[in-house]
Design a protein around this motif. Structure first.
Motif, PDB file in Angstrom:
ATOM      1  N   PHE A   8     -12.955  -2.933  -8.189  1.00 33.94           N
ATOM      2  CA  PHE A   8     -12.600  -1.834  -9.088  1.00 33.94           C
ATOM      3  C   PHE A   8     -12.845  -0.470  -8.462  1.00 33.94           C
ATOM      4  O   PHE A   8     -12.102   0.472  -8.723  1.00 33.94           O
ATOM      5  CB  PHE A   8     -13.358  -1.962 -10.411  1.00 33.94           C
ATOM      6  CG  PHE A   8     -12.971  -3.174 -11.189  1.00 33.94           C
ATOM      7  CD1 PHE A   8     -11.645  -3.377 -11.552  1.00 33.94           C
ATOM      8  CD2 PHE A   8     -13.900  -4.126 -11.532  1.00 33.94           C
ATOM      9  CE1 PHE A   8     -11.262  -4.505 -12.260  1.00 33.94           C
ATOM     10  CE2 PHE A   8     -13.535  -5.251 -12.252  1.00 33.94           C
ATOM     11  CZ  PHE A   8     -12.213  -5.437 -12.614  1.00 33.94           C
ATOM     12  N   VAL A   9     -13.861  -0.360  -7.628  1.00 30.10           N
ATOM     13  CA  VAL A   9     -14.128   0.914  -6.955  1.00 30.10           C
ATOM     14  C   VAL A   9     -13.006   1.251  -5.986  1.00 30.10           C
ATOM     15  O   VAL A   9     -12.610   2.404  -5.852  1.00 30.10           O
ATOM     16  CB  VAL A   9     -15.500   0.870  -6.234  1.00 30.10           C
ATOM     17  CG1 VAL A   9     -15.675   2.029  -5.285  1.00 30.10           C
ATOM     18  CG2 VAL A   9     -16.621   0.836  -7.255  1.00 30.10           C
ATOM     19  N   TRP A  11      -9.855  -0.096  -6.253  1.00 26.69           N
ATOM     20  CA  TRP A  11      -8.583  -0.132  -6.966  1.00 26.69           C
ATOM     21  C   TRP A  11      -8.221   1.240  -7.545  1.00 26.69           C
ATOM     22  O   TRP A  11      -7.068   1.667  -7.500  1.00 26.69           O
ATOM     23  CB  TRP A  11      -8.658  -1.166  -8.084  1.00 26.69           C
ATOM     24  CG  TRP A  11      -7.346  -1.478  -8.712  1.00 26.69           C
ATOM     25  CD1 TRP A  11      -6.557  -0.621  -9.402  1.00 26.69           C
ATOM     26  CD2 TRP A  11      -6.663  -2.726  -8.701  1.00 26.69           C
ATOM     27  NE1 TRP A  11      -5.432  -1.259  -9.833  1.00 26.69           N
ATOM     28  CE2 TRP A  11      -5.475  -2.551  -9.415  1.00 26.69           C
ATOM     29  CE3 TRP A  11      -6.956  -3.963  -8.169  1.00 26.69           C
ATOM     30  CZ2 TRP A  11      -4.572  -3.578  -9.608  1.00 26.69           C
ATOM     31  CZ3 TRP A  11      -6.051  -4.986  -8.369  1.00 26.69           C
ATOM     32  CH2 TRP A  11      -4.882  -4.793  -9.073  1.00 26.69           C
ATOM     33  N   TRP A  12      -9.195   1.946  -8.106  1.00 30.86           N
ATOM     34  CA  TRP A  12      -8.909   3.215  -8.768  1.00 30.86           C
ATOM     35  C   TRP A  12      -8.336   4.268  -7.814  1.00 30.86           C
ATOM     36  O   TRP A  12      -7.280   4.835  -8.096  1.00 30.86           O
ATOM     37  CB  TRP A  12     -10.153   3.732  -9.481  1.00 30.86           C
ATOM     38  CG  TRP A  12      -9.888   5.027 -10.164  1.00 30.86           C
ATOM     39  CD1 TRP A  12     -10.266   6.267  -9.763  1.00 30.86           C
ATOM     40  CD2 TRP A  12      -9.145   5.217 -11.366  1.00 30.86           C
ATOM     41  NE1 TRP A  12      -9.812   7.208 -10.631  1.00 30.86           N
ATOM     42  CE2 TRP A  12      -9.114   6.590 -11.630  1.00 30.86           C
ATOM     43  CE3 TRP A  12      -8.499   4.355 -12.235  1.00 30.86           C
ATOM     44  CZ2 TRP A  12      -8.465   7.123 -12.737  1.00 30.86           C
ATOM     45  CZ3 TRP A  12      -7.851   4.891 -13.328  1.00 30.86           C
ATOM     46  CH2 TRP A  12      -7.843   6.253 -13.568  1.00 30.86           C
ATOM     47  N   PRO A  13      -8.974   4.582  -6.683  1.00 28.37           N
ATOM     48  CA  PRO A  13      -8.381   5.598  -5.795  1.00 28.37           C
ATOM     49  C   PRO A  13      -7.040   5.170  -5.207  1.00 28.37           C
ATOM     50  O   PRO A  13      -6.157   6.009  -5.002  1.00 28.37           O
ATOM     51  CB  PRO A  13      -9.405   5.783  -4.678  1.00 28.37           C
ATOM     52  CG  PRO A  13     -10.616   5.063  -5.078  1.00 28.37           C
ATOM     53  CD  PRO A  13     -10.270   4.148  -6.202  1.00 28.37           C
ATOM     54  N   SER A  15      -4.774   3.295  -6.729  1.00 28.19           N
ATOM     55  CA  SER A  15      -3.755   3.467  -7.766  1.00 28.19           C
ATOM     56  C   SER A  15      -3.438   4.941  -7.996  1.00 28.19           C
ATOM     57  O   SER A  15      -2.276   5.304  -8.206  1.00 28.19           O
ATOM     58  CB  SER A  15      -4.191   2.801  -9.066  1.00 28.19           C
ATOM     59  OG  SER A  15      -5.354   3.407  -9.565  1.00 28.19           O
ATOM     60  N   VAL A  16      -4.425   5.819  -7.925  1.00 25.05           N
ATOM     61  CA  VAL A  16      -4.174   7.254  -8.071  1.00 25.05           C
ATOM     62  C   VAL A  16      -3.341   7.769  -6.903  1.00 25.05           C
ATOM     63  O   VAL A  16      -2.397   8.546  -7.089  1.00 25.05           O
ATOM     64  CB  VAL A  16      -5.511   8.028  -8.186  1.00 25.05           C
ATOM     65  CG1 VAL A  16      -5.289   9.526  -8.083  1.00 25.05           C
ATOM     66  CG2 VAL A  16      -6.213   7.673  -9.483  1.00 25.05           C
ATOM     67  N   TYR A  17      -3.647   7.320  -5.692  1.00 26.47           N
ATOM     68  CA  TYR A  17      -2.913   7.742  -4.498  1.00 26.47           C
ATOM     69  C   TYR A  17      -1.432   7.376  -4.603  1.00 26.47           C
ATOM     70  O   TYR A  17      -0.561   8.214  -4.379  1.00 26.47           O
ATOM     71  CB  TYR A  17      -3.537   7.089  -3.258  1.00 26.47           C
ATOM     72  CG  TYR A  17      -2.761   7.315  -1.989  1.00 26.47           C
ATOM     73  CD1 TYR A  17      -2.874   8.504  -1.301  1.00 26.47           C
ATOM     74  CD2 TYR A  17      -1.922   6.334  -1.484  1.00 26.47           C
ATOM     75  CE1 TYR A  17      -2.158   8.723  -0.124  1.00 26.47           C
ATOM     76  CE2 TYR A  17      -1.197   6.537  -0.328  1.00 26.47           C
ATOM     77  CZ  TYR A  17      -1.329   7.730   0.351  1.00 26.47           C
ATOM     78  OH  TYR A  17      -0.612   7.948   1.501  1.00 26.47           O
ATOM     79  N   ALA A  31      -2.471  -3.428  -3.881  1.00 24.69           N
ATOM     80  CA  ALA A  31      -3.320  -4.026  -4.921  1.00 24.69           C
ATOM     81  C   ALA A  31      -3.270  -5.546  -4.867  1.00 24.69           C
ATOM     82  O   ALA A  31      -4.285  -6.205  -5.097  1.00 24.69           O
ATOM     83  CB  ALA A  31      -2.902  -3.518  -6.289  1.00 24.69           C
ATOM     84  N   THR A  35      -6.503  -7.876  -4.281  1.00 28.89           N
ATOM     85  CA  THR A  35      -6.843  -8.931  -5.232  1.00 28.89           C
ATOM     86  C   THR A  35      -6.851 -10.302  -4.567  1.00 28.89           C
ATOM     87  O   THR A  35      -7.708 -11.144  -4.858  1.00 28.89           O
ATOM     88  CB  THR A  35      -5.849  -8.918  -6.405  1.00 28.89           C
ATOM     89  OG1 THR A  35      -5.786  -7.594  -6.933  1.00 28.89           O
ATOM     90  CG2 THR A  35      -6.269  -9.878  -7.479  1.00 28.89           C
TER      91      THR A  35
END
Length: 84
Positions: A8-9, A11-13, A15-17, A31, A35
């Protein structure tokens, strides 16, 4: 299950990128790979004698394949409209 917070740490940046650049196919590839790595590491840690990670990996691979197919059909449809 120590890998879950890292998933999760990261995944977030990621997905924002990709969302800022409207590159959703790149997001699906990155992703999915992240996963898949998660499932392989959990499989190798929890039960290395049973290869069960193959089943969720096949399901995860549908995401980038469907994104590719959607973009391919969208381009194909736009080319058909231009010809008319």
């Amino acid at each position: 299950m120590g890998d879950l917070p890292y998933l999760f740490v990261l995944w977030w940046p990621i997905s924002v990128y990709y969302a800022k650049r409207n590159n959703y196919f790149g997001l699906s590839i990155t992703a999915s790979l992240l996963t898949i790595f998660f499932f392989i590491s959990v499989n190798s840690i929890s039960s290395p004698q049973v290869v069960w990670a193959v089943y969720p990996i096949f399901i995860i691979l549908w995401w980038p394949l469907s994104m590719y197919y959607y973009s391919y059909q969208k381009k194909k449809f736009s080319l058909l409209l231009e010809e008319k």
